[in-house]
Design an enzyme around this catalytic site. Structure first.
Site, mmCIF file in Angstrom:
data_model
loop_
_atom_site.group_PDB
_atom_site.id
_atom_site.type_symbol
_atom_site.label_atom_id
_atom_site.label_comp_id
_atom_site.label_asym_id
_atom_site.label_seq_id
_atom_site.Cartn_x
_atom_site.Cartn_y
_atom_site.Cartn_z
ATOM 1 N N ASP A 60 170.753 49.517 149.203
ATOM 2 C CA ASP A 60 171.437 49.546 147.907
ATOM 3 C C ASP A 60 172.683 48.684 148.043
ATOM 4 O OD1 ASP A 60 171.365 51.765 145.310
ATOM 5 O OD2 ASP A 60 173.194 50.604 145.610
ATOM 6 N N GLU A 63 165.843 50.732 135.103
ATOM 7 C CA GLU A 63 164.687 50.347 134.292
ATOM 8 C C GLU A 63 165.049 49.213 133.321
ATOM 9 O OE1 GLU A 63 160.542 51.453 133.586
ATOM 10 O OE2 GLU A 63 161.996 51.683 135.189
ATOM 11 N N LYS A 96 164.967 43.907 137.373
ATOM 12 C CA LYS A 96 163.728 43.970 138.157
ATOM 13 C C LYS A 96 163.247 42.550 138.505
ATOM 14 C CE LYS A 96 162.306 48.494 137.152
ATOM 15 N NZ LYS A 96 162.259 49.517 138.202
ATOM 16 N N SER A 133 159.423 53.578 135.524
ATOM 17 C CA SER A 133 159.081 54.590 134.538
ATOM 18 C C SER A 133 158.118 54.072 133.479
ATOM 19 C CB SER A 133 160.355 55.104 133.843
ATOM 20 O OG SER A 133 161.215 55.738 134.762
ATOM 21 N N HIS A 149 154.221 55.660 141.121
ATOM 22 C CA HIS A 149 155.136 56.423 140.281
ATOM 23 C C HIS A 149 155.316 57.815 140.868
ATOM 24 C CE1 HIS A 149 156.173 58.152 136.059
ATOM 25 N NE2 HIS A 149 157.238 57.947 136.797
ATOM 26 N N ASN A 154 160.043 63.318 140.215
ATOM 27 C CA ASN A 154 161.312 63.835 140.709
ATOM 28 C C ASN A 154 161.259 65.367 140.848
ATOM 29 O OD1 ASN A 154 164.017 63.935 141.420
ATOM 30 N ND2 ASN A 154 164.756 63.816 139.331
ATOM 31 N N ASN A 209 154.456 59.010 131.686
ATOM 32 C CA ASN A 209 155.633 58.751 130.861
ATOM 33 C C ASN A 209 155.295 58.346 129.441
ATOM 34 O OD1 ASN A 209 157.555 59.533 132.635
ATOM 35 N ND2 ASN A 209 158.081 57.494 133.354
#
Length: 312
Positions: free
Chosen positions: A31, A91, A96, A118, A139, A142, A189
């Protein structure tokens, strides 16, 4: 595939890192924000400490051994030895797109890339790489280290070999998976975001309070948590971005985000990670956010309940 790379040290990246480290893999979590990495390390340590209580039927993991298998890094080049990289960033297509171009440069030619998005189509993401056959949707739900099943999405160019190798990898960490075709939002989703958005509209229209909406889903349908608590867990900012992606891809007004959702995101009320969403939460090391003064119904169930009879 012994060496796992994870990009993004938010809630999902943290859970994915813990899952693979507990499964015996070497993990590098990358990160750009060192503080996010520190929070991720602390979150994993806390979860491992509480694992015997939360997962009493499992053999408790060795916290020291699990953390020793995870390298926390701010350098993308540290992904160069990974066999499989899982991406978990925000997202947004522009973010991306740039990340996948970089991953294509730094990752080994034979490395596979798992897209933990997502809603953005896997084929679209794979198109900016030079290895579209090695890009696959993974995917995770959580919390990723606890959920038993992963939704796997096959992009237009995803090869049989990629699908087989990722399936073997998931089975190796005791995870089941269901393979679906590529479509914005996939299966989970595309349905879930509609449900969450409609629940927010119900609150927005004063049909029911936060507590009542969540209670009905738990007590009538047996859900572990109601839709508004689920939105808080996912992150209201992520819910909004996902709905925007679905609306853009399908051009269908049923995916139009509720104005209340957009207002809460603008106010910084993103759910569990900020300490305040539809419900209130304690976030270690962070002062609790104040409810949005412009919308009591989002944070004060009594605001709507007081205006009409409440079910027993």
């Amino acid at each position: 595939m012994d060496r796992i790379g994870v990009v993004g040290a938010g809630t999902m990246g943290t859970g994915v890192s813990q899952l693979f480290a507990e499964g015996g893999h070497r993990v590098v979590l990358v990160d750009i924000d060192r503080h996010a990495l520190d929070r991720s390390r602390a979150a994993i340590a806390d979860d491992l400490r509480l694992a015997p209580l939360v997962r009493p039927h499992d053999v408790p993991p060795d916290p020291e051994a699990v953390l020793e298998r995870i390298t926390f890094s701010t350098e993308a080049k540290d992904l160069s030895e990974a066999d499989f990289v899982v991406e978990n960033i925000v997202e947004r297509w522009d973010a991306k797109r740039e990340l996948y171009r970089e991953l294509d440069r730094v990752c080994r030619p034979e490395a596979l890339i798992g897209v933990n998005t997502s809603a953005i189509p896997i084929t679209r993401i794979a198109s900016v790489t030079g290895r579209p056959g090695q890009v696959i949707g993974t995917h995770f739900m959580n919390p990723a280290h606890l959920k038993p099943t992963v939704e796997v999405i096959r992009g237009h160019h995803t090869t049989d070999a990629t699908l087989e190798r990722v399936g073997d990898l998931l089975r190796g960490v005791r995870r089941k998976h269901v393979v679906v075709a590529d479509s914005p939002g996939f299966v989970t989703n595309r349905v879930a975001m509609l449900t969450l958005n409609e629940a927010i509209f119900l609150l927005h229209e004063n049909v029911a309070s936060v507590t009542e909406i969540d209670r009905l889903f738990k007590e009538c349908f047996g859900h572990a948590m109601g839709p508004l608590a689920t939105a808080d867990l996912i992150g209201l900012d992520t819910v909004l971005l996902s709905l925007d992606v679905l609306y853009e891809n399908f051009n269908d007004p049923k995916y139009r985000p509720c104005p209340l959702l957009r207002r809460m995101v603008d106010a910084g009320l993103h759910g569990r990670k900020t300490g305040q969403g539809f419900h209130s939460y304690e976030v270690p090391g962070r002062p609790q956010a104040e409810p949005a003064a412009t919308d009591r119904t989002a944070t004060d169930p009594a605001a709507t309940a007081a205006t009409r009879p409440t079910a027993a």
